[in-house]
Design an enzyme around this catalytic site. Structure first.
Site, PDB file in Angstrom:
ATOM      1  N   HIS A   1     -49.022   8.680 -13.097  1.00 20.24           N
ATOM      2  CA  HIS A   1     -50.464   8.858 -12.984  1.00 20.24           C
ATOM      3  C   HIS A   1     -51.190   7.815 -13.842  1.00 20.24           C
ATOM      4  O   HIS A   1     -51.177   7.899 -15.071  1.00 20.24           O
ATOM      5  CB  HIS A   1     -50.760  10.281 -13.477  1.00 20.24           C
TER       6      HIS A   1
ATOM      7  N   SER B   1     -58.141  10.135 -10.122  1.00 20.38           N
ATOM      8  CA  SER B   1     -57.835  11.476 -10.589  1.00 20.38           C
ATOM      9  C   SER B   1     -59.040  12.407 -10.461  1.00 20.38           C
ATOM     10  O   SER B   1     -59.608  12.512  -9.387  1.00 20.38           O
ATOM     11  CB  SER B   1     -57.329  11.391 -12.026  1.00 20.38           C
TER      12      SER B   1
END
Ligand code: GCU
Length: 399
Positions: free
Chosen positions: A380, A239
């Protein structure tokens, strides 16, 4: 949705001419791209500080029941004990011959969070709090400091036993040691305090740039550690830390392999598609991440004269892996995949295998050439499936 055919071509030089050969790529075009991104997006990073100093502050050759050697190393960015510093946590597998290949990556919630090992030093740096973090239980954080109860809270994302069993060392450091991810801090902590003059420029190096720079400083230490093969170090990040890992790999050719995990906007995703997180959101929600110059591209995502496949082109011809998750919509998995396809031509131009596919693979089918890609089910996060693909790719490309 923009087509990759109208994407800016990384092989066209500032002069408007096509790059003729590999020599011209390395001598001219690669530098142009590096300068472009240093100026417009990630900011100008300082050189390695002349007084950079390392100190091994803890070591156990029989850590984790004898499986690994644990080393904890303080990197003093200005050489002084009182100045900004980052702590490296290293686990080196014992059952294999040295020097070993390694995976280096920053962590989100402190070194002590990646494993319950009671000997990991608890970070003194600022820690985020909040009750609804989907990845870690931060109830252990008291007044923005970690406590004993925070040990191992992030272990699910760091399958240390698997990494060690596969013969790789793991080296990690905490993002807040280096540069604050809290915009309210306004570059008043960490390495930014050493470079006030860089902050007043439009090409200031922001937090993503500082994290990438610190990964290079970790590499400076690694080059001095006999247990690690410095020619076989993969840089990894998830990320926002994947955005930093990609820029670290792009700007420092000592990284032999680069893994961008769900790095999304300002990482591996193409802005030009206009899907997922956009430049306006990056620059306003995270104003500390990129250089001030990047603000001028707000609302121009689909018109950018460059795009993130250029950053990936800086990694070429070194192995590069991009991982996505199907429900990670903000990161636009199709945009992460499109950049992989787009950068393939630079790899092939440089005479190496690129990415051996043109269409998005089905879920859980890792494609691995010199460039690797997978998309998995779920959202995610970082999980064991992701790590297994990265370790397979490292076996293929680093062994
Ligand atoms: C936010 C941000 C992303 C970033 C992510 C993360 O969602 O918008 O750009 O990648 O945080 O770091 O987890």
């Amino acid at each position: 949705m923009a087509q990759t055919s109208v994407l800016p071509n990384p092989l066209i030089m500032n002069s408007g001419k096509l790059v003729k050969n590999a020599k011209q790529w390395y001598k001219v075009r690669r530098n142009e791209i590096f300068e472009l991104f240093s100026r417009e997006m990630y900011g100008q990073a300082p050189e390695r500080p002349s007084n950079l100093r390392f100190e091994v502050v803890e070591e156990d050759k029989k850590a984790l029941n004898g499986k690994a050697t644990r080393r904890q190393v303080v990197v003093y960015f200005d050489g002084t004990n009182a100045g900004p510093q980052m702590e490296l946590l290293m686990y080196i597998p014992n059952q294999v011959g040295k020097p070993v290949p390694a995976i280096l990556g920053l962590n989100f919630w402190g070194n002590h969070a990646i494993h319950p090992d009671p000997y990991i030093r608890i970070t003194k740096s600022w820690m985020e709090s909040g009750r609804n973090n989907p990845y870690v239980n931060l109830n252990c954080v008291v007044e923005h400091r970690a406590t004993e109860a925070c040990r191992g809270i992030n272990a699910a994302q760091w399958p240390l036993d698997t990494i060690l069993a596969r013969g790789y060392a793991l080296i990690t450091a905490y993002r807040e040691d280096i540069a604050s991810d809290n915009p309210k801090q306004g570059f008043s902590t960490g390495v930014h305090t050493l470079y006030p003059s860089l902050q007043s420029r439009d090409d200031n190096f922001g937090t993503i740039g500082a994290w990438a720079w610190a990964l290079s400083r970790a590499m400076d230490y690694i080059e001095t550690d006999q247990a690690i093969n410095p020619k076989k170090v993969a840089v990894f990040g998830w990320s926002r830390l994947g955005k930093a890992a990609l820029w670290a790999g792009a700007s420092d050719a000592r990284f032999a392999l680069v893994i961008s995990h769900e790095s999304g906007a300002g990482g591996a995703k193409l802005f030009r598609r206009g899907v997922g997180e956009n430049i306006r959101r990056l620059c306003t929600v995270f104003p500390h991440w990129y250089a001030h110059n990047f603000n001028k591209y707000m609302d121009k995502d689909t018109l950018l004269p460059f795009d993130q496949h250029y950053v990936m082109a800086l990694v070429a011809p070194r192995p590069l892996y991009v991982g996505s998750a199907v429900d990670d919509k903000g990161a636009d998995p199709a945009g992460e995949f499109a950049s992989v396809v787009a950068v393939d031509k630079v790899y092939r131009f440089l005479g190496t295998e690129g990415f051996p596919a043109q269409t998005m693979p089905p879920l859980h089918q890792s494609i691995q050439g010199k460039i690797g890609y997978h998309i998995r089910a779920g959202g995610h996060d970082v999980n064991l499936y992701d790590w297994q693909q990265y370790l397979n790719f490292a076996d293929k490309n680093l062994r």
